[in-house]
Motif scaffolding. Sequence first.
Motif, mmCIF file in Angstrom:
data_model
loop_
_atom_site.group_PDB
_atom_site.id
_atom_site.type_symbol
_atom_site.label_atom_id
_atom_site.label_comp_id
_atom_site.label_asym_id
_atom_site.label_seq_id
_atom_site.Cartn_x
_atom_site.Cartn_y
_atom_site.Cartn_z
ATOM 1 N N HIS A 1 0.828 -1.214 0.000
ATOM 2 C CA HIS A 1 0.000 0.000 0.000
ATOM 3 C C HIS A 1 0.861 1.264 0.000
ATOM 4 O O HIS A 1 0.491 2.266 -0.624
ATOM 5 C CB HIS A 1 -0.935 -0.002 1.215
ATOM 6 N N GLY A 2 2.010 1.184 0.718
ATOM 7 C CA GLY A 2 2.918 2.331 0.722
ATOM 8 C C GLY A 2 3.453 2.622 -0.672
ATOM 9 O O GLY A 2 3.548 3.776 -1.084
ATOM 10 N N ILE A 3 3.818 1.547 -1.372
ATOM 11 C CA ILE A 3 4.296 1.702 -2.745
ATOM 12 C C ILE A 3 3.194 2.273 -3.631
ATOM 13 O O ILE A 3 3.398 3.215 -4.396
ATOM 14 C CB ILE A 3 4.796 0.355 -3.297
ATOM 15 N N LEU A 4 2.004 1.676 -3.486
ATOM 16 C CA LEU A 4 0.899 2.119 -4.324
ATOM 17 C C LEU A 4 0.495 3.559 -4.019
ATOM 18 O O LEU A 4 0.059 4.300 -4.897
ATOM 19 C CB LEU A 4 -0.308 1.180 -4.135
ATOM 20 N N ASP A 5 0.650 3.952 -2.739
ATOM 21 C CA ASP A 5 0.235 5.295 -2.350
ATOM 22 C C ASP A 5 1.285 6.358 -2.667
ATOM 23 O O ASP A 5 0.953 7.532 -2.838
ATOM 24 C CB ASP A 5 -0.073 5.345 -0.847
ATOM 25 N N ASN A 6 2.564 5.960 -2.720
ATOM 26 C CA ASN A 6 3.629 6.952 -2.828
ATOM 27 C C ASN A 6 4.391 6.918 -4.146
ATOM 28 O O ASN A 6 5.085 7.888 -4.469
ATOM 29 C CB ASN A 6 4.628 6.770 -1.679
ATOM 30 N N PRO B 1 4.328 6.552 -8.349
ATOM 31 C CA PRO B 1 3.379 6.701 -9.457
ATOM 32 C C PRO B 1 3.219 5.378 -10.228
ATOM 33 O O PRO B 1 3.600 5.270 -11.393
ATOM 34 C CB PRO B 1 4.030 7.793 -10.309
ATOM 35 N N VAL B 2 2.683 4.358 -9.536
ATOM 36 C CA VAL B 2 2.564 3.031 -10.112
ATOM 37 C C VAL B 2 1.089 2.634 -10.192
ATOM 38 O O VAL B 2 0.257 3.086 -9.388
ATOM 39 C CB VAL B 2 3.378 2.006 -9.278
ATOM 40 N N ILE B 3 0.764 1.801 -11.169
ATOM 41 C CA ILE B 3 -0.598 1.262 -11.342
ATOM 42 C C ILE B 3 -0.489 -0.257 -11.359
ATOM 43 O O ILE B 3 0.325 -0.818 -12.101
ATOM 44 C CB ILE B 3 -1.241 1.742 -12.655
ATOM 45 N N VAL B 4 -1.279 -0.923 -10.500
ATOM 46 C CA VAL B 4 -1.377 -2.391 -10.511
ATOM 47 C C VAL B 4 -2.703 -2.742 -11.185
ATOM 48 O O VAL B 4 -3.754 -2.211 -10.804
ATOM 49 C CB VAL B 4 -1.329 -2.960 -9.086
ATOM 50 N N PHE B 5 -2.620 -3.621 -12.155
ATOM 51 C CA PHE B 5 -3.843 -3.954 -12.892
ATOM 52 C C PHE B 5 -3.914 -5.466 -13.160
ATOM 53 O O PHE B 5 -2.882 -6.148 -13.212
ATOM 54 C CB PHE B 5 -3.927 -3.168 -14.205
ATOM 55 N N GLU B 6 -5.140 -5.934 -13.285
ATOM 56 C CA GLU B 6 -5.409 -7.330 -13.670
ATOM 57 C C GLU B 6 -6.351 -7.307 -14.862
ATOM 58 O O GLU B 6 -7.279 -6.490 -14.934
ATOM 59 C CB GLU B 6 -6.046 -8.095 -12.509
ATOM 60 N N ILE B 7 -6.141 -8.263 -15.787
ATOM 61 C CA ILE B 7 -6.968 -8.353 -16.991
ATOM 62 C C ILE B 7 -7.384 -9.814 -17.168
ATOM 63 O O ILE B 7 -6.540 -10.728 -17.091
ATOM 64 C CB ILE B 7 -6.188 -7.862 -18.232
ATOM 65 N N ASP B 8 -8.691 -10.025 -17.387
ATOM 66 C CA ASP B 8 -9.150 -11.423 -17.539
ATOM 67 C C ASP B 8 -8.940 -11.898 -18.975
ATOM 68 O O ASP B 8 -8.446 -11.154 -19.823
ATOM 69 C CB ASP B 8 -10.615 -11.561 -17.103
ATOM 70 N N ARG C 1 -9.132 -5.144 -12.281
ATOM 71 C CA ARG C 1 -8.614 -4.365 -11.155
ATOM 72 C C ARG C 1 -7.645 -3.310 -11.689
ATOM 73 O O ARG C 1 -6.865 -3.586 -12.609
ATOM 74 C CB ARG C 1 -7.916 -5.259 -10.140
ATOM 75 N N SER C 2 -7.694 -2.106 -11.081
ATOM 76 C CA SER C 2 -6.725 -1.039 -11.400
ATOM 77 C C SER C 2 -6.609 -0.142 -10.167
ATOM 78 O O SER C 2 -7.524 0.594 -9.831
ATOM 79 C CB SER C 2 -7.183 -0.213 -12.617
ATOM 80 N N ILE C 3 -5.466 -0.269 -9.487
ATOM 81 C CA ILE C 3 -5.242 0.518 -8.272
ATOM 82 C C ILE C 3 -3.845 1.129 -8.320
ATOM 83 O O ILE C 3 -2.967 0.661 -9.052
ATOM 84 C CB ILE C 3 -5.396 -0.343 -7.000
ATOM 85 N N GLY C 4 -3.628 2.190 -7.489
ATOM 86 C CA GLY C 4 -2.305 2.822 -7.395
ATOM 87 C C GLY C 4 -2.363 4.319 -7.648
ATOM 88 O O GLY C 4 -3.241 4.825 -8.362
#
Length: 770
Positions: free
Chosen positions: A150-155, A157-164, A171-174
């Motif tokens: 969460h620290g990485i995602l919050d601080n 400029p990264v986006i974590v995503f999942e694609i079916d 999912r797309s968070i960050g």
Amino acid sequence: MSNKNILTKPDLLEENARLKALLNNTSASIFSFDHNFNYTAFNKAHQQAVKMSRGIDLKIGDNYLELAGMNSGIDKHKVLEIFKQVMAGKTVETIEEFGEPGLYRAHLSIICNPTYDDSGKVTGMTVFCQDVSERIRLEKESQERTRLLHGILDNLPVIVFEIDGQGLITRSIGSGLKAMELKDDELVGANAFEQFPTAAAHLQRAFLGDSVLFINTIEIDGRKLIYENHIFPHPDQVGNIIGFALDITQQKGAEQKLKRAKEELKRTVNLLDTSQQIGKTGGWELDVVTGSVYRTKYLKFLSGILDETTTVAEAVSFYREEDSESVQQAVRDAIALQRPYDLEIRTKTSEKWVRSIGIPIVEKGRTIKVMGAVSDISERKSAEMELVKAKKIAEEAADAKQQFLSNMSHEIRTPMNAVIGMVHLLLQEDPMPEQLENLNILKFSSENLLSLINDILDYSKIESGKIEFELIDFNLTELLNNIRLGQIPQAEEKGIKLKLKMDSDLPEVIIGDPVRLTQILNNLISNAIKFTNDGFVMVDLSLVGGEDDFLEINFTISDTGIGIDPALQEYIFESFTQAGADTARRFGGTGLGLAITKRLIDLQGGNIRLESALGKGSTFSLNLTFRKGIKKSGRQYSGPIQEFISLAGYKVLLVEDNEINIMVASKFMQKWDLEIDYAATGIEAVEKVKANEYHLVLMDLQMPEMDGYTASQIIRNIPGKTQLPIVALTASVLAEINEKVLDSGMNDHVSKPFNPMELYSKIIQYLRIT
């Protein structure tokens, strides 16, 4: 009624045996005690734990609280609080931490249940205690990983995503979504191939099982965003992919800036190299700590030492040996004394002249570096040497000019001395009326000729910088009165009045150059008289101001003469310039008088101003600064006097080789009743001074066999003759004459052709006749 679920006694015994075996084989610690905290049961694990922690063998009936008191890790107050709740019929669950601080600490999961009798009354408590340290550790690690993620995602400029498998984003968070003006999971449901068409090929490879790393660019509202993407197959969900996108826009921008900075630095270095080559200057730097020397490209070229140098001695080895040591010593002084240096030295091989400069760089009082530059000044040095040669030639030419002027002056003044002297004598011998007019014309013409010669010679001295100013005490009032007396005959001849007005605040004695002041005022006053036919000439002195030891005096010379055309006033002080084309014809003169006057004023730091109108007269105002006199009376002006008294009883030695000059001087001195003796050479003069007693010696400077300078020096060494007054007679105009006269032991000098009154004044001054 069926009784298939009713256990027989043997069955109960067997069931209890299995339960007891189960409790003894579990790793959990299980025990119970009554309302007095006396053990009623415990399993093998609990018995072993007590053995290990307390060193005793546990028995039924032992008191739990007593055993607990033997272990500082058990909080008895908390046990009592839990027991109170359990005795009230509650089940209490808790996790407790045991162990010494800083060492390994165990986490125990404790479940406390009430124990009932057949009537349903709580008679005690059963405790189930299990070590959950590993589980707690794993949970903490999981929490730490989650927090870190969460620290990485919050601080970052990264986006974590999942694609079916259908290409839909699940999912797309960050915090990287903020740059795209999106929130977490706002992209969920969107088709990744449509949303990011530039990444379609890379997504397809990931669906085929590859791990892909690529960079793509997205444009949002005119802004270009650059992402570094890492996508790979989902580790848990077959057919899906997962990925990370890092916003590297700023990084790329920084890389571009760095690239541009490197290019700019390269251009700057190239420009520096070119500039140093054009300016023929190379730079260097000495690291005081390491002793290493860095030199620029041009300095290597200039020195001829292309290899990298490691010491100052190596870096300066291209200088001549003595100059190399000078530079090394200067560098040592720059380090130790924090003193910059600036040297002009020569190279060893090419004999070039260079300028070497060094400046210490100081931090916290300590020299950490010495930086400097070396410039090729060979051309400048060559020019300087040529300039020195040219200056020498010019000085020799100026000296030759001065010598020529001196010789010409001597040659011209010698016959002029005879002409003017004889005119004066004839005028004193009661000439006939018809002769008087001719003699006056001759006197006027000869004096004009002498004035012309004096102006030209004075102007030449000023232009050659040979003018020097004295700083002596003199009586200002007496000087002005004598100047007035000298000009009165000329004014009376024209029938005009010459007035003198002096401010009462003016001091009696001031310090300055009385001779040059007399020259300035005589020039202005004689001009005013010359150009005034009716009315008056006024000389007005006033005190302008004073500060410390200085005072400023204003001199105003006004007349009621012909005036000067306003159109010509700005040129009146220029050389060879007069107020009109017919001025020289009508009034005579060279046009140098005012030019000389202005230059004499300028050289003393003063200024002169003119106000005039045609037919209404002129006013010349000048300001000069003098020092305040410290004496009660200053040197009197030794100008001409108007009446002669007899000098009978005084004997004078006239040293002169020109017969006409002897005749002219003799006639005047005979009229003054002086006894005269003669010497034609310096040698004869010395012999006569030794053999006779004289009150005064009149010494010509230029004579055969021995000149007047040498003769005077010898006379000064004759016993008893050290105070004998010696006055030089000279036709020379060299500025050094006065200094040479005094240096050789003479007291004063009179210029030829001499005015009889001036010669008479000098004689009575040194005879000390009042």
